[in-house]
Write a protein that holds these residues in place. Structure first.
Motif, PDB file in Angstrom:
ATOM      1  N   ASN A 164       0.849  -1.197   0.000  1.00 16.77           N
ATOM      2  CA  ASN A 164       0.000   0.000   0.000  1.00 16.77           C
ATOM      3  C   ASN A 164       0.882   1.244   0.000  1.00 16.77           C
ATOM      4  N   PHE A 165       0.554   2.171  -0.897  1.00 11.98           N
ATOM      5  CA  PHE A 165       1.279   3.438  -0.941  1.00 11.98           C
ATOM      6  C   PHE A 165       0.487   4.511  -0.202  1.00 11.98           C
ATOM      7  N   ALA A 166       1.189   5.437   0.397  1.00  7.27           N
ATOM      8  CA  ALA A 166       0.529   6.580   1.020  1.00  7.27           C
ATOM      9  C   ALA A 166       0.002   7.491  -0.077  1.00  7.27           C
ATOM     10  N   TYR A 167      -1.149   8.081   0.173  1.00  8.69           N
ATOM     11  CA  TYR A 167      -1.696   9.014  -0.803  1.00  8.69           C
ATOM     12  C   TYR A 167      -1.655  10.415  -0.191  1.00  8.69           C
ATOM     13  N   ASN A 168      -1.837  11.391  -1.024  1.00  9.32           N
ATOM     14  CA  ASN A 168      -1.969  12.760  -0.562  1.00  9.32           C
ATOM     15  C   ASN A 168      -0.684  13.300   0.055  1.00  9.32           C
ATOM     16  N   VAL A 169       0.477  12.714  -0.296  1.00  8.03           N
ATOM     17  CA  VAL A 169       1.708  13.129   0.374  1.00  8.03           C
ATOM     18  C   VAL A 169       2.851  13.254  -0.617  1.00  8.03           C
ATOM     19  N   LEU A 170       3.879  13.970  -0.207  1.00  2.43           N
ATOM     20  CA  LEU A 170       5.157  14.017  -0.906  1.00  2.43           C
ATOM     21  C   LEU A 170       6.248  13.796   0.127  1.00  2.43           C
ATOM     22  N   VAL A 171       7.328  13.207  -0.277  1.00  6.10           N
ATOM     23  CA  VAL A 171       8.456  13.028   0.637  1.00  6.10           C
ATOM     24  C   VAL A 171       9.341  14.269   0.562  1.00  6.10           C
ATOM     25  N   VAL A 172       9.619  14.886   1.714  1.00  2.00           N
ATOM     26  CA  VAL A 172      10.483  16.060   1.738  1.00  2.00           C
ATOM     27  C   VAL A 172      11.482  15.903   2.870  1.00  2.00           C
ATOM     28  N   ASP A 173      12.629  16.538   2.734  1.00  6.81           N
ATOM     29  CA  ASP A 173      13.675  16.417   3.746  1.00  6.81           C
ATOM     30  C   ASP A 173      14.475  17.709   3.744  1.00  6.81           C
ATOM     31  N   PRO A 174      14.344  18.527   4.766  1.00 11.70           N
ATOM     32  CA  PRO A 174      15.015  19.833   4.764  1.00 11.70           C
ATOM     33  C   PRO A 174      16.526  19.729   4.801  1.00 11.70           C
ATOM     34  N   ASN A 175      17.071  18.619   5.289  1.00  6.43           N
ATOM     35  CA  ASN A 175      18.522  18.488   5.418  1.00  6.43           C
ATOM     36  C   ASN A 175      19.176  17.929   4.168  1.00  6.43           C
TER      37      ASN A 175
ATOM     38  N   SER B 116       6.903  -7.325   0.946  1.00  5.84           N
ATOM     39  CA  SER B 116       8.068  -6.926   0.150  1.00  5.84           C
ATOM     40  C   SER B 116       9.208  -6.491   1.044  1.00  5.84           C
ATOM     41  N   THR B 117      10.412  -6.608   0.508  1.00 10.56           N
ATOM     42  CA  THR B 117      11.621  -6.214   1.224  1.00 10.56           C
ATOM     43  C   THR B 117      11.988  -4.791   0.843  1.00 10.56           C
ATOM     44  N   VAL B 118      12.058  -3.902   1.847  1.00 10.22           N
ATOM     45  CA  VAL B 118      12.411  -2.501   1.594  1.00 10.22           C
ATOM     46  C   VAL B 118      13.920  -2.411   1.439  1.00 10.22           C
ATOM     47  N   VAL B 119      14.371  -1.841   0.332  1.00 11.90           N
ATOM     48  CA  VAL B 119      15.809  -1.751   0.072  1.00 11.90           C
ATOM     49  C   VAL B 119      16.307  -0.307   0.113  1.00 11.90           C
ATOM     50  N   ILE B 120      15.401   0.674   0.039  1.00 13.16           N
ATOM     51  CA  ILE B 120      15.787   2.084   0.106  1.00 13.16           C
ATOM     52  C   ILE B 120      14.810   2.797   1.033  1.00 13.16           C
ATOM     53  N   THR B 121      15.377   3.569   1.958  1.00  7.44           N
ATOM     54  CA  THR B 121      14.552   4.264   2.949  1.00  7.44           C
ATOM     55  C   THR B 121      15.025   5.706   3.058  1.00  7.44           C
ATOM     56  N   SER B 122      14.066   6.639   3.269  1.00  7.06           N
ATOM     57  CA  SER B 122      14.435   8.044   3.435  1.00  7.06           C
ATOM     58  C   SER B 122      15.050   8.268   4.813  1.00  7.06           C
ATOM     59  N   GLY B 123      15.695   9.418   5.002  1.00  6.27           N
ATOM     60  CA  GLY B 123      16.346   9.732   6.265  1.00  6.27           C
ATOM     61  C   GLY B 123      15.360  10.021   7.379  1.00  6.27           C
ATOM     62  N   LYS B 124      15.893  10.061   8.615  1.00  5.59           N
ATOM     63  CA  LYS B 124      15.024  10.249   9.776  1.00  5.59           C
ATOM     64  C   LYS B 124      14.442  11.662   9.839  1.00  5.59           C
ATOM     65  N   ASP B 125      15.063  12.633   9.150  1.00  5.82           N
ATOM     66  CA  ASP B 125      14.543  13.997   9.171  1.00  5.82           C
ATOM     67  C   ASP B 125      13.507  14.258   8.077  1.00  5.82           C
ATOM     68  N   SER B 126      13.199  13.262   7.296  1.00  9.63           N
ATOM     69  CA  SER B 126      12.183  13.431   6.253  1.00  9.63           C
ATOM     70  C   SER B 126      10.794  13.314   6.846  1.00  9.63           C
ATOM     71  N   TRP B 127       9.823  13.797   6.139  1.00 15.13           N
ATOM     72  CA  TRP B 127       8.433  13.634   6.562  1.00 15.13           C
ATOM     73  C   TRP B 127       7.528  13.655   5.334  1.00 15.13           C
ATOM     74  N   ALA B 128       6.309  13.228   5.542  1.00 12.54           N
ATOM     75  CA  ALA B 128       5.322  13.203   4.462  1.00 12.54           C
ATOM     76  C   ALA B 128       4.482  14.459   4.565  1.00 12.54           C
ATOM     77  N   ASP B 129       4.629  15.308   3.596  1.00 15.61           N
ATOM     78  CA  ASP B 129       3.930  16.603   3.620  1.00 15.61           C
ATOM     79  C   ASP B 129       2.518  16.426   3.075  1.00 15.61           C
TER      80      ASP B 129
END
Length: 751
Positions: free
Chosen positions: A145-156, A196-209
């Motif tokens: 399942n994918f999140a909807y209504n969001v974008l991945v952003v990371d200020p750092n 599924s096996t997650v092979v790429i993950t965003s950083g801890k400072d990211s969030w779903a806007d």
């Protein structure tokens, strides 16, 4: 025969070129693994393998092909087992249409049976269906399942834009082989990776806007970190085995598009994924590729179609212009009304403006990177080049219409060829560009052809020069009588005034090449003179015969004039020896017979209109000539003493070829007797022509008895009693010519 050989060679060249392109487009890589891009549900024209624009995936498709895969596409549903089973991997780039449950079941069966599926998504919003988006529905059926209504952003870790993030949390896996970091472009994340096996993950400072709806009904993020928003790390890329097959999930279609694909290792990630899905080993190195490849899918056929269209247009223009050059002098010309001239001018100006509007303002969008759906500089370049050529050709046409009162046929044909090619280009090659409404330019190009078609119609109805009624002929009032007008001094030299006839003044001059010619300029500027001039050049230009004075050229600008073959002089009034008289009539009849074969009647045959040049007699002055279409015509204005009964009174019918026979008979009468059949005041002459028979020629010149039957038959007041055609008269005259050398045989064998 020579033209036939040229056409054959051209056809062979086209055939060989087509075979080369087709063979190039059908060649395959060494590896037989096949990848199918399902474009039946692509978001508009985005993410398609032929699209060379910023959001196209032609580079990704070319990369796959360059590295050993065969690539094809399907752009019309539905998906069927027969389609799927022929391919090792199916790539779905942000599927957007409503796939049926049966199609999704086919897809599940395909993967379960050993197929590979690369499911590539993109952020979406409320207007796209929330969590029920088609893309997410497909992922749900495989347990993710994918999140909807969001974008991945990371200020750092963003790279200039908040939704372009640098990702370094990468698990060692065949999919991530040789990859330490990637840029994740405009992506969403997996809210539930399932099995599924997650092979790429965003950083801890990211969030779903979170996204919100704008007043226009589109989702937009505010790029503000709020307490209710999900924070990282967030799963971005995962893979799983499903039955005998495999699936890869990712939410960043932009990472595989042309604008971004080489900005990080996303292209290697894509190649690794397809190799893993097709059960290939992961290579240590990959070849790069460009945005365009003739061998991709059926792109070779599209390109060859475009090139063949260009070849046909170029050949067509070459043949048309070659033909136009031949018929330029024989083009019918006709005066044009003032209002029609101004309508033509305005019409061309209007469509020039419309063309500028079609080709140029849209580039403000095509070159604007913020216009995600429309940004495509390649198509912008094509529009600018085409638009500039269109304005160039139309500008030349407009300049000539306004300032030279002439339609330059060459540039009119160039414009037609350009617009036809561009319309075909948008049909054949439209898939290469992101602009979603390519039909606008296809239809628009065809609409812009309208003034070219109108110009073509005007050329064929009025000639190249736009002779506005009375305007050009008004200049004649200011001309000196015995001096060649200064407007022609740049074209001719050593001009000598020879004299004038009923409608024009004649000069002898030399061209710049040193050839002797005669120049005839109308001496009056009324409507009748204008009509006679137009009729003369329109008909005369179609005639080329040894016994017709040659028309070399004619112009309306800077003043109306005719350039023709120089002859030593015309026949003088008075009696001629019988043998010379027969020769004059015989040769004149041959010239007139040729004209009749072109459906042209002279209508003013007289001694002063028969010229001699190097001992050959030629008919001249076609100002009163008329075209016939199988019916009789009205001929007026003939010299009274040479007029036929039907030119004076309709009781004798209308004029036709036999009118010229009557007038030639008068010339024959004058040559053998030294006088005209009817002389005196005009009223007396007309009355005699209608009611009296001429004195037999033999009563004036006994030697004329030999040809008297011919002359009297020509002068019969009843048309049907004359010779039916000039050919009959010629055959009759040939009895008085020695065979072979056309010298006169004055004595016939007694029978």
């Amino acid at each position: 025969m020579r033209n036939s050989h040229i056409r054959t060679k051209l056809l062979l060249i086209i055939l060989i070129f087509s075979l080369i392109v087709i063979s190039l487009s059908s060649c395959t890589a060494q590896d037989t693994k096949s990848v199918l891009f399902d474009e039946s549900g692509s978001y508009g024209k985005l993410y398609t393998i032929y699209n060379t624009g910023a959001s196209g995936t032609s580079v990704f498709a070319n990369l796959l092909q360059e590295n050993g895969f065969t690539v094809s596409k399907i752009d019309n549903g539905p998906l069927t087992p027969e389609i799927l089973e022929d391919h090792d991997v199916v790539v779905m780039m942000f599927p957007y249409r409503n796939y049926t449950d049966q199609e999704i079941n086919y897809l599940i069966e395909y993967v379960s049976s050993g197929g590979g599926l690369l499911l590539v998504g993109n952020p979406w919003g409320v207007e796209d269906g929330d969590s029920n988006s088609i893309y997410n529905k497909i992922a749900n059926d495989f347990g993710a399942n994918f999140a909807y209504n969001v974008l991945v952003v990371d200020p750092n870790e963003n790279i200039g834009l908040s939704n372009f993030i640098k990702v370094t949390d990468i698990v060692s896996n065949p999919l991530t082989s040789n990859i330490n970091e990637i840029y994740y472009m405009q992506g969403t994340y997996l809210s539930n990776p399932g099995c599924s096996t997650v092979v790429i993950t965003s950083g801890k400072d990211s969030w779903a806007d979170n996204l919100f709806l704008t007043p226009e009904g589109y989702s937009q993020n505010n790029q503000l970190r709020e307490s209710n928003e999900t924070r990282g790390p967030l799963p971005l890329y995962s893979a799983m085995e499903y039955g005998k097959g495999k699936i890869v999930f990712t939410g960043s279609a932009a990472s595989f598009t042309n604008l971004y694909i080489y900005r990080s290792n996303g292209w290697k990630l894509g190649l690794n994924s397809v190799n893993w899905l097709s059960n290939n080993s992961i290579p240590s190195e990959y070849k790069t590729a460009g945005v365009f490849s003739l061998s991709l899918g059926d792109l070779g056929y599209m390109v060859s179609g475009t090139i063949l269209l260009a070849i046909f247009i170029i050949i067509g223009l070459f043949l048309i212009l070659k033909q136009e050059k031949k018929v330029e002098l024989s083009r019918v010309i006709k005066t044009i009304k003032n209002w029609k001239y101004y309508v033509l001018m305005g019409f061309n100006l209007l469509f020039t403006i419309l063309g500028a509007i079609m080709f140029f303002p849209v580039n403000l969008i095509l070159f604007d990177r913020t216009q995600f759906l429309y940004y495509d500089p390649y198509f912008g370049y094509a529009l600018i080049i085409t638009g500039l050529l269109f304005l160039l050709f139309n500008g030349i046409i407009l300049f000539n219409i306004i300032f030279r009162e002439r339609i330059p046929a060459k540039y009119n044909y160039f414009n037609m060829g350009l617009l036809l090619f561009f319309a075909g280009f948008t049909i054949f090659m439209g898939s290469l560009f992101s602009f979603p409404l390519m039909e606008i330019f296809t239809i628009g190009s065809l609409i812009l052809l309208v003034p070219s078609v109108v110009n073509y119609w005007i050329i064929h109805g009025h000639g190249y020069d736009l002779i506005i009624e009375g305007k050009e002929f008004n200049r004649l009032a200011k001309l000196s009588v015995k001096t060649l007008p200064y407007e022609l001094h740049a074209l001719y030299q050593d001009a000598i005034y020879l004299g004038e006839g009923g409608f024009g003044r004649v000069y002898r001059a030399k061209t710049l090449e040193g050839n002797d010619v005669a120049i005839k300029i109308p001496k009056s500027f009324d409507k009748r003179a204008e009509k006679i001039f137009i009729s003369e050049v329109s008909n005369w230009s179609q005639l080329e015969h040894p016994n017709i004075v040659k028309l070399y050229n004619f112009k309306i600008l800077p003043i109306p004039y005719i350039e023709m073959e120089y002859c030593e002089g015309s026949l003088e009034h008075g009696k001629k020896p019988l043998d010379e008289s027969i020769k004059i009539i015989y040769e004149s009849a041959n010239g007139l017979s040729y004209a009749h074969g072109k459906n042209i009647i002279h209508g003013d045959v007289k001694t002063s209109n028969i010229m001699s040049h190097n001992g050959v007699y030629k008919v001249s002055d076609w100002g009163l000539s008329k075209m016939t279409t199988g019916e009789s015509v009205t001929l007026s204005g003939a010299t009274p003493q040479y007029a036929a009964p039907e030119q004076i009174s309709h009781e004798f019918g209308k004029s036709d070829e036999r009118t010229d026979i009557y007038q030639l008979g008068i010339v024959f009468y004058e040559l053998v007797t030294g006088q005209l059949p009817f002389e005196g005041e005009m009223a007396v002459v007309y009355g005699s022509i209608l009611t009296s028979d001429p004195v037999p020629p033999s009563h004036i010149n006994p030697q004329a008895q030999l040809v008297e039957p011919i002359i009297m038959k020509c002068l019969n007041k009843i048309k049907k009693e004359r010779y039916n055609s000039m050919e009959q008269l010629i055959l009759e005259l040939e009895d008085y010519l020695k065979p072979g050398d056309e010298t006169i045989l004055l004595e016939k064998d007694d029978e």
